[in-house]
Write an enzyme that holds these catalytic residues in place. Structure first.
Site, mmCIF file in Angstrom:
data_model
loop_
_atom_site.group_PDB
_atom_site.id
_atom_site.type_symbol
_atom_site.label_atom_id
_atom_site.label_comp_id
_atom_site.label_asym_id
_atom_site.label_seq_id
_atom_site.Cartn_x
_atom_site.Cartn_y
_atom_site.Cartn_z
ATOM 1 N N ASP A 8 -22.832 20.730 -45.232
ATOM 2 C CA ASP A 8 -22.378 19.795 -46.085
ATOM 3 C C ASP A 8 -22.070 18.307 -45.533
ATOM 4 O OD1 ASP A 8 -22.749 22.154 -47.668
ATOM 5 O OD2 ASP A 8 -20.523 21.864 -48.455
ATOM 6 N N LYS A 105 -26.190 24.656 -52.661
ATOM 7 C CA LYS A 105 -25.291 25.460 -53.412
ATOM 8 C C LYS A 105 -24.253 24.756 -54.320
ATOM 9 C CE LYS A 105 -22.313 24.691 -49.324
ATOM 10 N NZ LYS A 105 -21.157 24.229 -50.178
ATOM 11 N N CYS A 150 -15.995 24.735 -46.572
ATOM 12 C CA CYS A 150 -17.165 25.466 -46.758
ATOM 13 C C CYS A 150 -17.473 26.261 -45.406
ATOM 14 C CB CYS A 150 -18.095 24.521 -47.171
ATOM 15 S SG CYS A 150 -17.907 24.168 -48.871
#
Ligand code: VGL
Ligand code: ZN
Length: 196
Positions: A8, A105, A150
């Site tokens: 990310d 995701k 994450c």
């Protein structure tokens, strides 16, 4: 076979973004330099519909960083971020994007997905495990944003799936919400993740 998993590294998690992580952009040169040392490079991309259930504005009366109970467990409510197709969802412009695979995701409205392997019900797979297995990858080095969300969830799930997992902390940055960083470090260590 050893893969680098870059979690990310997107504009909304960098300074000026909707859910900015302090120093999130500072890790980009380091991550780019690491890429040459691996058999494969995987990027993950948080990728939410505009009305995603993890967004505080989707819950009237709630404010960002409240925690609510979802059918799959507790869920932090975030400012709207990484909306599909928006500039905030793009990778940081300095990130080397010549990766083998980009996995998205968090694209289902009703469930968040911190981990690159399972959605937040800890049961619905993203498909990344199948990809890595079919390529014979057994070791993972993880970097990116955010260390305590994450990266943490991805590393713990990967260890549970049997991968040899290392998190290179200087190539991550944390949100650090109510002790989440300390808890994440303890949880990763407990799961057998190496914190480098
Ligand atoms: C993340 C909060 C919400 C992350 C993603 O990438 O750590 N955190 N969505
Ligand atoms: Zn998100």
């Amino acid at each position: 076979m050893h893969a680098l998993v870059v979690i990310d590294v997107q504009n909304d998690f960098c300074p000026g973004g909707a859910l900015a992580v302090a120093g999130g952009d500072a890790i980009v040169p380091r991550i780019n330099a690491m890429m040459v040392d691996f058999d494969a490079v995987i990027l993950t991309q948080d990728w939410h519909p505009a009305d995603h259930s993890s967004f505080a504005p989707s819950h009237p009366g709630r404010t960002p960083f409240d925690v609510i109970d979802m059918p799959y467990g507790p869920q932090v409510l975030w400012p709207a971020h990484c909306i599909q197709g928006s500039p905030g969802a793009d990778f940081h412009p300095g990130l080397d994007q010549s990766a083998d695979l980009i996995i998205r995701k968090g694209f289902r409205r009703g469930i968040d997905s911190y981990s690159a392997f399972f959605e937040n019900d800890h049961a619905t797979p993203t498909g990344l495990d199948g990809y890595l297995r079919s390529r014979g990858i057994t070791a993972l080095t993880m970097v990116g944003l955010a260390l305590d969300f994450c990266v943490n969830f991805s590393a713990v799930d990967a260890a549970g799936l049997g991968y040899d997992v290392t998190v290179v902390q200087e190539a991550t940055r944390a949100i650090d919400l109510d002790g989440s960083l300390t808890a994440a470090r303890a949880g990763m260590t407990q799961a057998g993740v190496t914190l480098a």
